[in-house]
Motif scaffolding. Structure first.
Motif, short mmCIF file in Angstrom:
data_model
loop_
_atom_site.label_atom_id
_atom_site.label_comp_id
_atom_site.label_asym_id
_atom_site.label_seq_id
_atom_site.Cartn_x
_atom_site.Cartn_y
_atom_site.Cartn_z
N UNK A 231 -62.89 5.39 39.65
CA UNK A 231 -63.97 5.32 39.27
C UNK A 231 -64.33 6.81 38.91
N UNK A 232 -65.16 7.09 38.24
CA UNK A 232 -65.73 8.37 37.36
C UNK A 232 -65.67 9.55 37.80
N UNK A 233 -66.56 8.66 39.06
CA UNK A 233 -66.67 10.19 40.46
C UNK A 233 -65.33 11.00 41.20
N UNK A 234 -64.51 10.37 40.89
CA UNK A 234 -62.76 10.87 41.09
C UNK A 234 -62.93 11.95 40.76
N UNK A 235 -63.43 12.16 39.41
CA UNK A 235 -62.93 13.81 38.88
C UNK A 235 -63.49 14.69 39.41
N UNK A 236 -62.76 15.96 39.32
CA UNK A 236 -63.06 17.34 40.03
C UNK A 236 -63.24 16.74 41.76
N UNK A 237 -62.33 15.91 42.24
CA UNK A 237 -62.19 15.86 43.43
C UNK A 237 -62.25 16.69 44.43
N UNK A 238 -61.07 17.60 43.51
CA UNK A 238 -60.65 19.39 44.68
C UNK A 238 -61.56 20.09 43.29
N UNK A 239 -62.22 20.04 43.94
CA UNK A 239 -63.46 21.29 42.58
C UNK A 239 -63.37 21.65 41.08
N UNK A 240 -63.58 22.16 40.77
CA UNK A 240 -63.73 22.62 39.43
C UNK A 240 -62.34 23.18 38.38
N UNK A 241 -62.23 23.41 37.50
CA UNK A 241 -60.92 23.75 37.03
C UNK A 241 -61.20 25.44 36.82
N UNK A 242 -60.50 25.84 37.47
CA UNK A 242 -60.10 27.27 37.70
C UNK A 242 -60.96 27.96 36.49
N UNK A 243 -61.84 29.57 36.25
CA UNK A 243 -62.41 30.07 35.89
C UNK A 243 -61.65 30.94 34.94
#
Lengths: 247, 227
Positions: A231-243
């Motif tokens: 499912x698309x909601x699994x993207x960013x399951x472990x947070x945002x990309x690093x700043x």
């Protein structure tokens, strides 16, 4: 204070002879991740949602379709007509105090709608596994379960129990729901995996694979992995990309 | 920390209550005084979070009349002019959220419109693109459109972002009753700063506060010198 559950049916379809899959909120959320995978892969359609004081409230937009304006809540029910399958997806833990009443309402409603059986997907703490070389999957099946033969064919290991009542440590409300299903004389199967917290997506894939050995959900002449869609909601399951500022 | 030789079993991140042991039931909540019956409520505002609650508290409250409270969950219910009510809530146990919604049910059902405002830390906002702004505002509405109480439109809360707690429960209940409701989520960088201008602006537009305070940082109040 009167505690009432409110059912909202989008499509009150005939579900006679269907199998209902319920995830128990447990270690690593394996049951819920597996249900997400099923809903997304089978393009299941939402038919109802339940508001209940037994749920910790959660709300957002559709987790399977980013363009959709429909809301998804703590408890939504999805259907696959082709596979005669219902999935009751839970997106938050249940509050113990009200859980029994809520689960009884779910089981009695679906029993009235004449579903065939209930399958509970859950997980147990990896450190509870006594025979380390055996498969990480276990099952508990009630008498008269329609999947008994397939369970035997799939070589699944039976849950060991000395107390008389199945107890899945870390398995959330699985044992309670199993007991309620027996009370309402609805055949029930618990399928669980020993695992630990972490990235539990592989556990969900494993669970769906084992489930499809018991219930024919996917086409057998095709590789299962090619039929599964995250499912698309699994993207960013472990947070945002690093700043970017840190580089 | 554990003592030497002690076996510490890992706990699940997914369960708030340990279902493997005997669980003492969480205590039931109740209003300090019996709740009046409400014939008609034009708008019910539910303001959730420590800093938004304190923002209301810090402003003169001549136009707000405190009518009831549930002290265990820091819930206060105020009456405004023209059949509007404001509820502030902060620092509550998430397990109590659905019970709080049940307590607010008579107001939620009677209201023509419900608006909830929630603050969250910017770190909780999930997006694949870089976040450059110190504040992100997102909106979530029920299927039944709600009357607009402010100019302009906020972007909708995109997946995988979701909300939880009382605001989510209120929206969920209204959705199940085919009634309208809107939630605004303010993702703020400095959650310690209750005087965030944009929050004050929306509260002023909704006439919950009368004026915007100076955003001059009060070093003593914001420091950790005093508890």
């Amino acid at each position: 204070m009167e505690k009432t559950n409110i059912w909202k049916f989008i499509n009150d379809c005939n579900v006679v002879g269907y199998t209902l899959i319920i995830p128990s909120v447990a270690v690593g959320n394996v049951g819920q991740l597996s249900c997400d995978l099923l809903i997304s892969s089978l393009n299941m359609v939402k038919i109802a949602s339940i508001y209940s004081p037994a749920q910790i409230p959660v709300i957002g937009y559709d987790p399977y379709d980013l363009k959709s304006n429909s809301l998804s809540t703590s408890c939504d029910i999805y259907i696959s007509d082709i596979r005669k399958l219902l999935v009751l997806q839970l997106r938050a833990p249940l509050v113990h105090k009200y859980a029994s009443g809520f689960l009884k309402d779910v089981v009695s409603t679906f029993r009235e709608k004449q579903i065939t059986d209930v399958i509970i997907l859950t997980s147990s703490f990896a450190h509870e596994k006594k025979h380390i070389l055996s498969s990480p999957f276990r099952f508990v099946a009630s008498e008269g379960n329609p999947h008994t033969q397939n369970v035997r064919k799939a070589n699944l290991v039976k849950h060991e129990e000395n107390t008389g009542e199945p107890k899945v440590f870390g398995g959330g409300f699985a044992s309670l729901l199993y007991k309620i299903c027996l009370e309402y004389k609805l055949p029930c199967l618990i399928l669980y995996k020993y695992c630990s917290e972490g990235d539990n997506i592989p556990d969900a894939y494993d669970m769906v694979q084992n489930l499809s050995n018991v219930v024919p959900i996917f086409a057998e002449n095709q590789d299962l992995l090619t039929q599964l869609k995250q499912p698309v909601s699994w993207t960013l399951l472990f947070g945002r990309p690093p700043p970017q500022d840190i580089y | 920390m554990c003592t030497f030789g002690e076996i510490v079993e890992p706990v699940s991140r997914s369960t708030w209550e340990d279902w493997d042991d005997e669980i003492p039931d969480i205590a039931s909540l109740q209003w300090q005084q019996p709740l009046d019956t409400f014939n008609k409520i034009e708008t019910l505002f539910i303001l959730e979070g420590k800093f938004i609650s304190e923002c209301v508290k810090m402003h003169p409250q001549a136009h707000l009349k405190l009518i009831n409270s549930v002290l265990e969950v820091n819930l206060h219910l105020y009456e405004m002019a023209s059949n509007k009510y404001v509820c502030t809530i902060k620092n509550y146990n998430l397990l109590h959220s659905s019970e709080i919604v049940e307590l607010l049910k008579p107001l939620i059902i009677t209201s023509d419109n419900v608006v909830t405002i929630q603050t969250k830390t910017l770190l909780e906002y999930q997006t694949a693109s870089p976040v450059n702004s110190p504040l992100i505002i997102r909106e979530l509405s029920t299927s039944k459109p709600a009357p607009k109480l402010w100019d302009g439109k906020f972007k909708r809360l995109e997946q995988p972002n979701i909300i939880s707690g009382v605001a989510a429960g209120v929206l969920c209940l209204r959705e199940h009753l085919d009634l309208s409701a809107t939630t605004l989520v303010y993702y703020i960088e400095h959650s310690e700063e209750y005087q965030t201008d944009e929050i004050q602006q929306i509260l002023e537009k909704l006439k919950i506060i009368n004026s915007i305070c100076s955003t001059q940082v009060n070093g003593i109040l914001n420091s950790n010198l005093y508890i």
